[in-house]
Design a protein around this motif. Structure first.
Motif, PDB file in Angstrom:
ATOM      1  N   LEU A   1       0.937  -1.256  -0.102  1.00  0.00           N
ATOM      2  CA  LEU A   1      -0.038  -0.022   0.068  1.00  0.00           C
ATOM      3  C   LEU A   1       0.723   1.351   0.009  1.00  0.00           C
ATOM      4  CD1 LEU A   1      -2.815  -1.133   2.535  1.00  0.00           C
ATOM      5  CD2 LEU A   1      -2.872  -1.037   0.048  1.00  0.00           C
ATOM      6  N   LEU A   2       1.949   1.243   0.696  1.00  0.00           N
ATOM      7  CA  LEU A   2       2.972   2.592   0.758  1.00  0.00           C
ATOM      8  C   LEU A   2       3.602   2.466  -0.530  1.00  0.00           C
ATOM      9  CD1 LEU A   2       4.373   4.621   2.400  1.00  0.00           C
ATOM     10  CD2 LEU A   2       6.061   2.908   2.717  1.00  0.00           C
ATOM     11  N   ALA A   3       3.857   1.595  -1.209  1.00  0.00           N
ATOM     12  CA  ALA A   3       4.535   1.684  -2.705  1.00  0.00           C
ATOM     13  C   ALA A   3       3.423   2.313  -3.454  1.00  0.00           C
ATOM     14  CB  ALA A   3       4.947   0.258  -3.039  1.00  0.00           C
ATOM     15  N   ALA A   4       2.216   1.955  -3.515  1.00  0.00           N
ATOM     16  CA  ALA A   4       1.073   2.313  -4.586  1.00  0.00           C
ATOM     17  C   ALA A   4       0.859   3.960  -4.222  1.00  0.00           C
ATOM     18  CB  ALA A   4      -0.094   1.399  -4.193  1.00  0.00           C
ATOM     19  N   VAL A   5       0.889   4.203  -3.006  1.00  0.00           N
ATOM     20  CA  VAL A   5       0.644   5.635  -2.405  1.00  0.00           C
ATOM     21  C   VAL A   5       1.825   6.419  -3.142  1.00  0.00           C
ATOM     22  CG1 VAL A   5       0.761   7.381  -0.832  1.00  0.00           C
ATOM     23  CG2 VAL A   5      -0.713   5.334  -0.694  1.00  0.00           C
ATOM     24  N   LEU A   6       3.153   5.942  -2.901  1.00  0.00           N
ATOM     25  CA  LEU A   6       4.289   6.740  -3.393  1.00  0.00           C
ATOM     26  C   LEU A   6       4.332   6.888  -4.866  1.00  0.00           C
ATOM     27  CD1 LEU A   6       7.145   5.030  -1.180  1.00  0.00           C
ATOM     28  CD2 LEU A   6       6.084   7.520  -1.179  1.00  0.00           C
ATOM     29  N   VAL A   7       3.737   5.689  -5.631  1.00  0.00           N
ATOM     30  CA  VAL A   7       3.918   5.748  -7.222  1.00  0.00           C
ATOM     31  C   VAL A   7       2.690   6.859  -7.662  1.00  0.00           C
ATOM     32  CG1 VAL A   7       2.998   4.377  -9.250  1.00  0.00           C
ATOM     33  CG2 VAL A   7       4.643   3.548  -7.543  1.00  0.00           C
ATOM     34  N   ALA A   8       1.525   6.769  -6.879  1.00  0.00           N
ATOM     35  CA  ALA A   8       0.806   7.793  -7.253  1.00  0.00           C
ATOM     36  C   ALA A   8       1.007   9.085  -6.916  1.00  0.00           C
ATOM     37  CB  ALA A   8      -0.558   7.349  -6.356  1.00  0.00           C
ATOM     38  N   VAL A   9       1.743   9.323  -6.083  1.00  0.00           N
ATOM     39  CA  VAL A   9       2.112  10.947  -5.675  1.00  0.00           C
ATOM     40  C   VAL A   9       3.360  11.236  -6.579  1.00  0.00           C
ATOM     41  CG1 VAL A   9       3.466  12.143  -3.847  1.00  0.00           C
ATOM     42  CG2 VAL A   9       1.610  10.664  -3.322  1.00  0.00           C
ATOM     43  N   SER A  10       4.055  10.253  -6.723  1.00  0.00           N
ATOM     44  CA  SER A  10       5.321  10.712  -7.919  1.00  0.00           C
ATOM     45  C   SER A  10       4.826  11.025  -9.070  1.00  0.00           C
ATOM     46  CB  SER A  10       6.207   9.772  -7.797  1.00  0.00           C
ATOM     47  OG  SER A  10       5.973   8.614  -8.437  1.00  0.00           O
ATOM     48  N   THR A  11       3.608  10.096  -9.756  1.00  0.00           N
ATOM     49  CA  THR A  11       3.106  10.388 -10.798  1.00  0.00           C
ATOM     50  C   THR A  11       2.564  11.702 -10.994  1.00  0.00           C
ATOM     51  OG1 THR A  11       2.765   8.122 -11.069  1.00  0.00           O
ATOM     52  CG2 THR A  11       1.652   9.458 -12.746  1.00  0.00           C
ATOM     53  N   VAL A  12       1.601  12.194  -9.943  1.00  0.00           N
ATOM     54  CA  VAL A  12       0.943  13.460  -9.763  1.00  0.00           C
ATOM     55  C   VAL A  12       2.044  14.305 -10.140  1.00  0.00           C
ATOM     56  CG1 VAL A  12      -0.609  14.931  -8.359  1.00  0.00           C
ATOM     57  CG2 VAL A  12      -1.234  12.600  -8.945  1.00  0.00           C
ATOM     58  N   LEU A  13       3.030  14.363  -9.106  1.00  0.00           N
ATOM     59  CA  LEU A  13       4.188  15.373  -8.973  1.00  0.00           C
ATOM     60  C   LEU A  13       4.736  15.667 -10.356  1.00  0.00           C
ATOM     61  CD1 LEU A  13       5.525  14.800  -5.476  1.00  0.00           C
ATOM     62  CD2 LEU A  13       4.331  16.734  -5.975  1.00  0.00           C
ATOM     63  N   HIS A  14       5.138  14.547 -11.005  1.00  0.00           N
ATOM     64  CA  HIS A  14       5.817  14.781 -12.241  1.00  0.00           C
ATOM     65  C   HIS A  14       4.811  15.272 -13.214  1.00  0.00           C
ATOM     66  CE1 HIS A  14       8.634  13.692 -15.184  1.00  0.00           C
ATOM     67  NE2 HIS A  14       7.795  13.500 -16.063  1.00  0.00           N
ATOM     68  N   SER A  15       3.584  14.979 -13.411  1.00  0.00           N
ATOM     69  CA  SER A  15       2.690  15.457 -14.459  1.00  0.00           C
ATOM     70  C   SER A  15       2.344  16.969 -14.092  1.00  0.00           C
ATOM     71  CB  SER A  15       1.457  14.509 -14.431  1.00  0.00           C
ATOM     72  OG  SER A  15       0.763  14.765 -13.291  1.00  0.00           O
ATOM     73  N   THR A  16       2.211  17.106 -12.639  1.00  0.00           N
ATOM     74  CA  THR A  16       1.927  18.698 -12.372  1.00  0.00           C
ATOM     75  C   THR A  16       3.093  19.643 -12.794  1.00  0.00           C
ATOM     76  OG1 THR A  16       0.491  17.636 -10.763  1.00  0.00           O
ATOM     77  CG2 THR A  16       0.845  20.093 -10.583  1.00  0.00           C
ATOM     78  N   PHE A  17       4.155  19.070 -12.185  1.00  0.00           N
ATOM     79  CA  PHE A  17       5.438  19.826 -12.423  1.00  0.00           C
ATOM     80  C   PHE A  17       6.540  19.211 -13.339  1.00  0.00           C
ATOM     81  CE2 PHE A  17       3.757  20.546  -8.070  1.00  0.00           C
ATOM     82  CZ  PHE A  17       3.407  21.828  -8.089  1.00  0.00           C
ATOM     83  N   PRO A  18       6.079  19.109 -14.711  1.00  0.00           N
ATOM     84  CA  PRO A  18       7.077  18.498 -15.585  1.00  0.00           C
ATOM     85  C   PRO A  18       8.394  19.150 -15.384  1.00  0.00           C
ATOM     86  CG  PRO A  18       5.488  19.790 -16.664  1.00  0.00           C
ATOM     87  CD  PRO A  18       5.151  19.878 -15.297  1.00  0.00           C
ATOM     88  N   PRO A  19       9.579  18.409 -15.696  1.00  0.00           N
ATOM     89  CA  PRO A  19      10.950  19.227 -15.762  1.00  0.00           C
ATOM     90  C   PRO A  19      10.970  20.004 -16.987  1.00  0.00           C
ATOM     91  CG  PRO A  19      10.957  16.684 -16.461  1.00  0.00           C
ATOM     92  CD  PRO A  19       9.530  16.871 -16.103  1.00  0.00           C
ATOM     93  N   GLN A  20      11.650  21.319 -16.676  1.00  0.00           N
ATOM     94  CA  GLN A  20      11.574  22.116 -17.584  1.00  0.00           C
ATOM     95  C   GLN A  20      12.961  22.028 -18.418  1.00  0.00           C
ATOM     96  OE1 GLN A  20       9.299  24.588 -18.234  1.00  0.00           O
ATOM     97  NE2 GLN A  20       8.262  23.616 -16.509  1.00  0.00           N
ATOM     98  N   PRO A  21      12.990  22.202 -19.641  1.00  0.00           N
ATOM     99  CA  PRO A  21      14.028  21.817 -20.582  1.00  0.00           C
ATOM    100  C   PRO A  21      15.234  22.988 -20.202  1.00  0.00           C
ATOM    101  CG  PRO A  21      12.407  22.890 -21.848  1.00  0.00           C
ATOM    102  CD  PRO A  21      11.881  22.541 -20.601  1.00  0.00           C
ATOM    103  N   GLN A  22      16.416  22.577 -19.960  1.00  0.00           N
ATOM    104  CA  GLN A  22      17.476  23.464 -19.814  1.00  0.00           C
ATOM    105  C   GLN A  22      17.973  24.211 -21.106  1.00  0.00           C
ATOM    106  OE1 GLN A  22      20.565  21.093 -18.230  1.00  0.00           O
ATOM    107  NE2 GLN A  22      19.279  20.942 -15.993  1.00  0.00           N
ATOM    108  N   LEU A  23      18.145  25.718 -20.865  1.00  0.00           N
ATOM    109  CA  LEU A  23      18.820  26.352 -22.171  1.00  0.00           C
ATOM    110  C   LEU A  23      20.211  26.125 -22.254  1.00  0.00           C
ATOM    111  CD1 LEU A  23      16.850  29.645 -21.247  1.00  0.00           C
ATOM    112  CD2 LEU A  23      16.227  28.033 -22.920  1.00  0.00           C
ATOM    113  N   GLN A  24      20.590  26.095 -23.547  1.00  0.00           N
ATOM    114  CA  GLN A  24      21.980  25.750 -23.620  1.00  0.00           C
ATOM    115  C   GLN A  24      22.560  27.218 -23.637  1.00  0.00           C
ATOM    116  OE1 GLN A  24      23.711  23.192 -24.901  1.00  0.00           O
ATOM    117  NE2 GLN A  24      21.694  21.732 -24.690  1.00  0.00           N
ATOM    118  N   LYS A  25      23.824  27.187 -22.850  1.00  0.00           N
ATOM    119  CA  LYS A  25      24.404  28.556 -22.581  1.00  0.00           C
ATOM    120  C   LYS A  25      25.525  28.683 -23.757  1.00  0.00           C
ATOM    121  CE  LYS A  25      24.177  28.602 -17.885  1.00  0.00           C
ATOM    122  NZ  LYS A  25      25.107  28.892 -16.467  1.00  0.00           N
TER     123      LYS A  25
END
Length: 136
Positions: free
Chosen positions: A108-132
């Protein structure tokens, strides 16, 4: 260039895999029985106890292999990771339901962690880094 057709590649791999598995079974049967022409033969020995119910898991594994190939070709590493973890959770829940066993607190803990990480990743997707730009 788009590369090889993933459907044809999967078919090619399955044909080669089947060929080598059958060759291995023939060699094993010959070593155990002493000859390939004994009573019952190779087919009767290798498929003893099989029924129509065997088709479902074989078909499921085949479709799963094709899906894995498609995900590998068209998706990124994070999505592959989420798909893997979601598959593990789905398998665990299905097994618990089919075998009528309760899920443990770790499940159950693993299922909750998977759900939370999926929501966090879809809510705050990684931003592409700008090339300097490098100045010389």
């Amino acid at each position: 260039s788009e590369g090889r057709n993933s459907w044809l590649y999967s078919m090619e791999i399955s044909i080669w895999g089947s060929f080598f598995l059958i060759c291995g079974q023939l060699v094993q049967h010959a070593a155990l029985e002493g000859t390939l022409s004994r009573e019952g033969g190779w087919l009767a020995t290798n498929f003893q106890g099989w029924s129509a119910q065997c088709i479902l898991p074989i078909s499921t594994q085949a479709c799963g292999g094709i899906l894995v190939g498609l995900v590998t070709k068209y998706s990124d590493a994070v999505k592959k990771g989420f798909a893997l973890v979601a598959g593990i959770v789905l398998t665990t829940v299905s097994q618990a339901m089919l075998e009528d066993t309760p899920l443990t607190s770790r499940h159950l803990l693993a299922a909750v962690l998977v759900a939370v990480s999926t929501v966090l990743h879809s809510t705050f997707p990684p931003q592409p880094q700008l090339q300097k730009s490098k100045t010389i």
